[in-house]
Design a protein around this motif. Structure first.
Motif, PDB file in Angstrom:
ATOM      1  N   GLY A  71      58.724 -21.536  29.271  1.00  0.00           N
ATOM      2  CA  GLY A  71      59.330 -21.707  27.955  1.00  0.00           C
ATOM      3  C   GLY A  71      59.129 -20.537  27.025  1.00  0.00           C
ATOM      4  N   SER A  72      58.522 -19.451  27.508  1.00  0.00           N
ATOM      5  CA  SER A  72      58.241 -18.313  26.630  1.00  0.00           C
ATOM      6  C   SER A  72      59.032 -17.073  27.024  1.00  0.00           C
ATOM      7  CB  SER A  72      56.744 -17.985  26.662  1.00  0.00           C
ATOM      8  OG  SER A  72      56.327 -17.654  27.977  1.00  0.00           O
ATOM      9  N   VAL A  73      60.067 -17.265  27.861  1.00  0.00           N
ATOM     10  CA  VAL A  73      60.866 -16.124  28.288  1.00  0.00           C
ATOM     11  C   VAL A  73      61.532 -15.457  27.089  1.00  0.00           C
ATOM     12  CG1 VAL A  73      62.907 -17.566  28.669  1.00  0.00           C
ATOM     13  CG2 VAL A  73      62.700 -15.375  29.833  1.00  0.00           C
ATOM     14  N   THR A  74      61.581 -14.134  27.127  1.00  0.00           N
ATOM     15  CA  THR A  74      62.230 -13.379  26.060  1.00  0.00           C
ATOM     16  C   THR A  74      63.672 -13.108  26.439  1.00  0.00           C
ATOM     17  OG1 THR A  74      60.145 -12.302  25.471  1.00  0.00           O
ATOM     18  CG2 THR A  74      62.174 -11.257  24.705  1.00  0.00           C
ATOM     19  N   ARG A  75      64.583 -13.539  25.608  1.00  0.00           N
ATOM     20  CA  ARG A  75      65.999 -13.351  25.891  1.00  0.00           C
ATOM     21  C   ARG A  75      66.446 -11.947  25.457  1.00  0.00           C
ATOM     22  NH1 ARG A  75      64.556 -17.944  27.240  1.00  0.00           N
ATOM     23  NH2 ARG A  75      65.910 -19.750  27.438  1.00  0.00           N
ATOM     24  N   ASP A  76      67.289 -11.329  26.259  1.00  0.00           N
ATOM     25  CA  ASP A  76      67.842 -10.033  25.895  1.00  0.00           C
ATOM     26  C   ASP A  76      69.191 -10.226  25.210  1.00  0.00           C
ATOM     27  OD1 ASP A  76      65.732  -8.630  27.007  1.00  0.00           O
ATOM     28  OD2 ASP A  76      66.623  -8.690  29.002  1.00  0.00           O
ATOM     29  N   ARG A  77      69.253 -11.176  24.311  1.00  0.00           N
ATOM     30  CA  ARG A  77      70.507 -11.472  23.633  1.00  0.00           C
ATOM     31  C   ARG A  77      70.202 -12.126  22.297  1.00  0.00           C
ATOM     32  NH1 ARG A  77      71.670 -16.914  24.309  1.00  0.00           N
ATOM     33  NH2 ARG A  77      70.205 -17.959  25.663  1.00  0.00           N
ATOM     34  N   THR A  78      71.185 -12.118  21.432  1.00  0.00           N
ATOM     35  CA  THR A  78      71.007 -12.729  20.121  1.00  0.00           C
ATOM     36  C   THR A  78      71.965 -13.885  19.900  1.00  0.00           C
ATOM     37  OG1 THR A  78      72.542 -11.131  19.150  1.00  0.00           O
ATOM     38  CG2 THR A  78      70.213 -10.568  19.095  1.00  0.00           C
ATOM     39  N   GLY A  79      72.907 -14.078  20.812  1.00  0.00           N
ATOM     40  CA  GLY A  79      73.881 -15.154  20.667  1.00  0.00           C
ATOM     41  C   GLY A  79      73.424 -16.437  21.313  1.00  0.00           C
ATOM     42  N   ALA A  80      74.393 -17.318  21.635  1.00  0.00           N
ATOM     43  CA  ALA A  80      74.121 -18.567  22.343  1.00  0.00           C
ATOM     44  C   ALA A  80      73.057 -19.408  21.646  1.00  0.00           C
ATOM     45  CB  ALA A  80      73.713 -18.274  23.781  1.00  0.00           C
ATOM     46  N   LYS A  81      73.309 -19.747  20.382  1.00  0.00           N
ATOM     47  CA  LYS A  81      72.344 -20.539  19.626  1.00  0.00           C
ATOM     48  C   LYS A  81      72.849 -21.960  19.363  1.00  0.00           C
ATOM     49  CE  LYS A  81      70.473 -16.510  17.205  1.00  0.00           C
ATOM     50  NZ  LYS A  81      70.253 -15.891  15.873  1.00  0.00           N
ATOM     51  N   ARG A  82      73.810 -22.399  20.117  1.00  0.00           N
ATOM     52  CA  ARG A  82      74.415 -23.698  19.856  1.00  0.00           C
ATOM     53  C   ARG A  82      73.393 -24.831  19.958  1.00  0.00           C
ATOM     54  NH1 ARG A  82      77.649 -20.577  22.834  1.00  0.00           N
ATOM     55  NH2 ARG A  82      79.784 -20.169  22.151  1.00  0.00           N
ATOM     56  N   VAL A  83      72.584 -24.808  21.018  1.00  0.00           N
ATOM     57  CA  VAL A  83      71.611 -25.872  21.236  1.00  0.00           C
ATOM     58  C   VAL A  83      70.617 -25.945  20.092  1.00  0.00           C
ATOM     59  CG1 VAL A  83      69.687 -26.616  22.670  1.00  0.00           C
ATOM     60  CG2 VAL A  83      71.819 -25.924  23.733  1.00  0.00           C
ATOM     61  N   ALA A  84      70.073 -24.792  19.696  1.00  0.00           N
ATOM     62  CA  ALA A  84      69.082 -24.766  18.626  1.00  0.00           C
ATOM     63  C   ALA A  84      69.660 -25.300  17.324  1.00  0.00           C
ATOM     64  CB  ALA A  84      68.561 -23.343  18.427  1.00  0.00           C
ATOM     65  N   ASP A  85      70.900 -24.933  17.027  1.00  0.00           N
ATOM     66  CA  ASP A  85      71.528 -25.385  15.789  1.00  0.00           C
ATOM     67  C   ASP A  85      71.823 -26.879  15.814  1.00  0.00           C
ATOM     68  OD1 ASP A  85      71.429 -22.880  14.718  1.00  0.00           O
ATOM     69  OD2 ASP A  85      73.486 -22.353  15.212  1.00  0.00           O
ATOM     70  N   LEU A  86      72.168 -27.399  16.980  1.00  0.00           N
ATOM     71  CA  LEU A  86      72.471 -28.828  17.090  1.00  0.00           C
ATOM     72  C   LEU A  86      71.238 -29.690  16.855  1.00  0.00           C
ATOM     73  CD1 LEU A  86      74.884 -29.253  20.134  1.00  0.00           C
ATOM     74  CD2 LEU A  86      75.306 -29.969  17.793  1.00  0.00           C
ATOM     75  N   VAL A  87      70.091 -29.217  17.322  1.00  0.00           N
ATOM     76  CA  VAL A  87      68.867 -30.019  17.276  1.00  0.00           C
ATOM     77  C   VAL A  87      68.079 -29.816  16.003  1.00  0.00           C
ATOM     78  CG1 VAL A  87      66.667 -30.446  18.445  1.00  0.00           C
ATOM     79  CG2 VAL A  87      68.729 -30.053  19.777  1.00  0.00           C
ATOM     80  N   SER A  88      68.185 -28.641  15.382  1.00  0.00           N
ATOM     81  CA  SER A  88      67.347 -28.310  14.237  1.00  0.00           C
ATOM     82  C   SER A  88      67.524 -29.276  13.086  1.00  0.00           C
ATOM     83  CB  SER A  88      67.657 -26.893  13.749  1.00  0.00           C
ATOM     84  OG  SER A  88      68.988 -26.813  13.296  1.00  0.00           O
ATOM     85  N   GLY A  89      66.418 -29.639  12.457  1.00  0.00           N
ATOM     86  CA  GLY A  89      66.449 -30.553  11.317  1.00  0.00           C
ATOM     87  C   GLY A  89      66.757 -31.967  11.733  1.00  0.00           C
ATOM     88  N   SER A  90      66.658 -32.887  10.795  1.00  0.00           N
ATOM     89  CA  SER A  90      66.950 -34.285  11.072  1.00  0.00           C
ATOM     90  C   SER A  90      68.442 -34.553  11.042  1.00  0.00           C
ATOM     91  CB  SER A  90      66.247 -35.177  10.058  1.00  0.00           C
ATOM     92  OG  SER A  90      64.849 -35.042  10.178  1.00  0.00           O
ATOM     93  N   THR A  91      69.126 -34.000  10.047  1.00  0.00           N
ATOM     94  CA  THR A  91      70.579 -34.114   9.987  1.00  0.00           C
ATOM     95  C   THR A  91      71.188 -32.879   9.357  1.00  0.00           C
ATOM     96  OG1 THR A  91      70.556 -35.138   7.802  1.00  0.00           O
ATOM     97  CG2 THR A  91      70.522 -36.619   9.690  1.00  0.00           C
ATOM     98  N   GLY A  92      70.401 -32.098   8.640  1.00  0.00           N
ATOM     99  CA  GLY A  92      70.943 -30.988   7.892  1.00  0.00           C
ATOM    100  C   GLY A  92      71.643 -31.478   6.643  1.00  0.00           C
ATOM    101  N   ALA A  93      71.337 -32.690   6.213  1.00  0.00           N
ATOM    102  CA  ALA A  93      72.067 -33.285   5.089  1.00  0.00           C
ATOM    103  C   ALA A  93      71.255 -33.237   3.802  1.00  0.00           C
ATOM    104  CB  ALA A  93      72.423 -34.729   5.413  1.00  0.00           C
ATOM    105  N   ARG A  94      71.919 -32.984   2.732  1.00  0.00           N
ATOM    106  CA  ARG A  94      71.330 -33.061   1.399  1.00  0.00           C
ATOM    107  C   ARG A  94      72.391 -33.683   0.502  1.00  0.00           C
ATOM    108  NH1 ARG A  94      67.328 -32.114   3.596  1.00  0.00           N
ATOM    109  NH2 ARG A  94      65.669 -30.637   3.127  1.00  0.00           N
ATOM    110  N   ALA A  95      72.053 -34.736  -0.194  1.00  0.00           N
ATOM    111  CA  ALA A  95      73.090 -35.376  -0.997  1.00  0.00           C
ATOM    112  C   ALA A  95      72.511 -36.062  -2.221  1.00  0.00           C
ATOM    113  CB  ALA A  95      73.851 -36.388  -0.159  1.00  0.00           C
TER     114      ALA A  95
END
Length: 263
Positions: free
Chosen positions: A85-109
């Motif tokens: 789980g500590s592999v270093t990626r040689d890329r900066t893209g492909a962040k879909r998974v991280a964005d989907l999971v981050s936070g509880s909902t990303g909601a503020r209201a």
């Protein structure tokens, strides 16, 4: 001990055991196999959990796609690879998974408008929730809840203002989407109860029935553990959304690898 006390005590024990099982799963299942092709594919079926530090031996022609703490990873044979789980990626893209999971909902209201929903999973053609913790108003089934105080509904058609109704054992409440808004907070006067059944009725659509599963705790930054929790709880729509993002990440990784090889 009375029957009521016995039931309460049994429920508390069951809840504690369930939480302990989830913690144990999070501690040992650090990687999840998404896809495998090649001579060794039978040893790595989709969904297989691999403990932290697992060393895998791949033959020539083997391609293994896994989901680990660092995101989606594609490894190729021949050779040995340690999944830590500590592999270093040689890329900066492909962040879909991280964005989907981050936070509880990303909601503020405050008044029903929801901000900061997160757009990492979105693209020119993507038309689904931008976070796995958003309930798709068009789909029934079981939905896992990470934070009941920030739970939101998502709708595909955000053009017009629209008011629906969510019904549960404790009564009913309005779900009013504003014009142009895709998200709406769960009604504050209706409690979100674990393993409870609700029905959402929206104008012009058939009623949607769903069950809420309130998770005891969601590990921060541990995508495989989140995947396992969704899968074990039967929250298939959220699990599949996470998988779609992971596959998209994998495709991007493979494309980058091919471009690097050709270059």
């Amino acid at each position: 001990m009375s029957s009521v006390r016995h039931k309460v005590a049994s429920g508390a024990i069951a809840l504690a055991m369930g939480a302990a099982t989830l913690v144990a799963a999070q501690a040992h299942a650090q990687s999840v196999v998404l896809r495998a092709t090649g001579p060794s594919s039978a040893s790595y079926p989709a969904g297989k959990k691999l403990a932290d530090g697992t060393e895998i031996v791949l033959k020539a022609g083997d391609v293994l796609t896994v989901l680990d703490k660092a995101g989606t990873r594609v490894v190729r044979g021949p050779g040995k690879v340690t999944l830590d789980g500590s592999v270093t990626r040689d890329r900066t893209g492909a962040k879909r998974v991280a964005d989907l999971v981050s936070g509880s909902t990303g909601a503020r209201a405050r008044t029903g408008a929801v901000r900061g929903a997160g757009g990492g999973a979105a693209s020119a053609t993507y038309t689904g929730p931008t976070n796995i913790w958003q309930i798709d108003s068009t789909k029934g089934g079981t939905w896992c809840v990470a934070d009941a105080t920030r739970l939101v509904f998502w709708r595909p058609d955000r053009v017009e203002a629209m008011t629906g109704t969510v019904k549960g054992q404790s009564g009913s409440a309005d779900v009013a989407f504003k014009r142009g808004g895709a998200l709406k907070l769960w009604p504050q006067d209706m409690p979100v109860v674990d393993n409870a059944t609700y029905t959402l009725e929206m104008p012009g659509a058939s009623p949607v029935t769903f069950i809420t599963r309130v998770l005891p705790g969601v590990p921060d930054g541990d995508v495989p553990a989140v995947y396992s929790m969704l899968n074990d709880a039967g929250c298939t729509a959220q699990r599949d959304l996470l998988l779609e993002a992971a596959y998209a990440d994998a495709a991007e990784i493979e494309a980058e690898a091919e471009n690097t090889t050709e270059g």
